[in-house]
Design an enzyme around this catalytic site. Structure first.
Site, PDB file in Angstrom:
ATOM      1  N   PRO A   2      53.860   3.002  45.982  1.00  0.00           N
ATOM      2  CG  PRO A   2      53.013   4.034  47.850  1.00  0.00           C
ATOM      3  CD  PRO A   2      54.070   2.870  47.258  1.00  0.00           C
ATOM      4  CD  GLU A   3      56.275   2.825  40.082  1.00  0.00           C
ATOM      5  OE1 GLU A   3      55.825   2.967  38.680  1.00  0.00           O
ATOM      6  OE2 GLU A   3      55.716   1.030  40.468  1.00  0.00           O
ATOM      7  CG  HIS A  92      51.988  -1.700  60.697  1.00  0.00           C
ATOM      8  ND1 HIS A  92      53.108  -2.489  61.856  1.00  0.00           N
ATOM      9  CD2 HIS A  92      51.454  -2.378  61.017  1.00  0.00           C
ATOM     10  CE1 HIS A  92      53.354  -3.343  61.715  1.00  0.00           C
ATOM     11  NE2 HIS A  92      52.261  -3.321  61.155  1.00  0.00           N
TER      12      HIS A  92
END
Length: 278
Positions: A2-3, A92
């Site tokens: 993720p940018e 998770h």
DNA sequence: CTTTAAGCCTGCAGGC
DNA sequence: TGCCTGCAGGCTTAAA
């Protein structure tokens, strides 16, 4: 992975379901992420009203009434999934929130490079993780001149420099490769030689690339989806990233163009056109 | 000061 | 089918 555009998209998704709402329940199911989650995180969240959101580089800040902000980083594989309160638990899921209107927010991060911390809203930017960040690339003040100043004295490659969050905040491997391609700058060029018109062009292409990616809901690759489960679709607009061996769109019919090449810089893949990018 | 390398962590793809 | 290896890479820390 993720940018900036993915973080912006995720933040907007959170904003849509959380802003103005009270968190009725918060659960922390696993505390050993990138760092140990702060003690009392669940207690601080439970009963709090969410008053606003902000993004800084690849970090999200969720502001709570009472003057505390929640600082969230998605790391490499972090995801936010928004569903209804009775939804099943996914693998998770390290933290879950439930709002007063039955919205369920899950923070999922298989690789656990992500992090969550609490910080006083007043002085958010003094947090250790934010204090050293460079300028926001989409701010008006991010100009070619400013970038050239940031790059001054740097003998490393422009690729490595743009990936450094102290130079400019929010770019990662994908968007650095794409912006350099659009600006026709070689990723191997020494950072401090990017000045003047060339720096101006680069800044322009960084902004355009990021804005287009945000409009597309980010790039979906492996783990990333938008909080509502939709795929981002900017990956279809990639010109070089993951396109090794394919022809370069910018060198139409040039026989000396060998197409997009993959090299390794600082242990990371770089994709570029060696003919067109200088 | 800048730069480099290692380490964290899991899922997945490719080779055999 | 299944095991093994390498890769993905943001970020920090330590070392050069």
């Amino acid at each position: 992975m993720p940018e900036l555009p993915e973080v912006e998209t995720v933040m907007r998704g959170l904003q849509a379901c959380l802003q103005g709402h009270v968190i009725r329940h918060a659960g922390v199911h696993r505390a050993d992420l990138r760092w140990k989650l702060p003690r009392g995180l669940a207690a601080r969240l439970t009963g709090a009203r969410v008053t606003g959101f902000r993004r800084r580089g690849k970090y999200m800040l969720m502001r709570l009434d009472g003057g505390t902000s929640v600082l969230i980083h998605l790391g490499m594989s972090g995801r936010i999934v928004i569903g209804r309160a009775n939804a099943e638990t996914a693998p998770h899921e390290h933290m879950t929130l439930e709002t007063d209107d039955g919205c369920r927010i899950a923070f999922i991060d298989p690789r656990r490079f992500g992090s969550i911390d609490l910080v006083p809203t007043e002085g958010e930017d003094s947090h250790k993780l934010l204090a050293g960040l460079g300028p926001e690339p989409l701010d008006r003040g991010f100009t070619g001149r400013l970038l050239a100043d940031e790059l001054a004295g740097r003998k490393t490659s422009i690729k490595a420099a743009l990936s450094d969050q102290r130079v400019v905040a929010g770019l990662g491997n994908i968007y650095v490769c794409e912006a350099l391609y659009r600006a026709a700058i070689s990723p191997r060029r020494i950072a401090r030689t990017v000045v003047g018109e060339r720096a101006g062009r680069l800044v322009e292409e960084i902004k355009k690339t990021l804005q287009e990616a945000i409009a597309a809901g980010g790039s979906s690759l492996r783990d990333y989806v938008q909080p509502d489960g939709e795929l981002g679709y900017f990956q279809h607009a990639w010109k070089v990233y993951d396109h090794a061996g394919e022809p370069c769109e910018r060198c139409p019919g040039a026989p000396e163009c060998r197409g997009i090449r993959r090299i390794v810089q600082g242990g990371r893949s770089t994709f570029y056109c060696p003919r067109m990018q200088r």
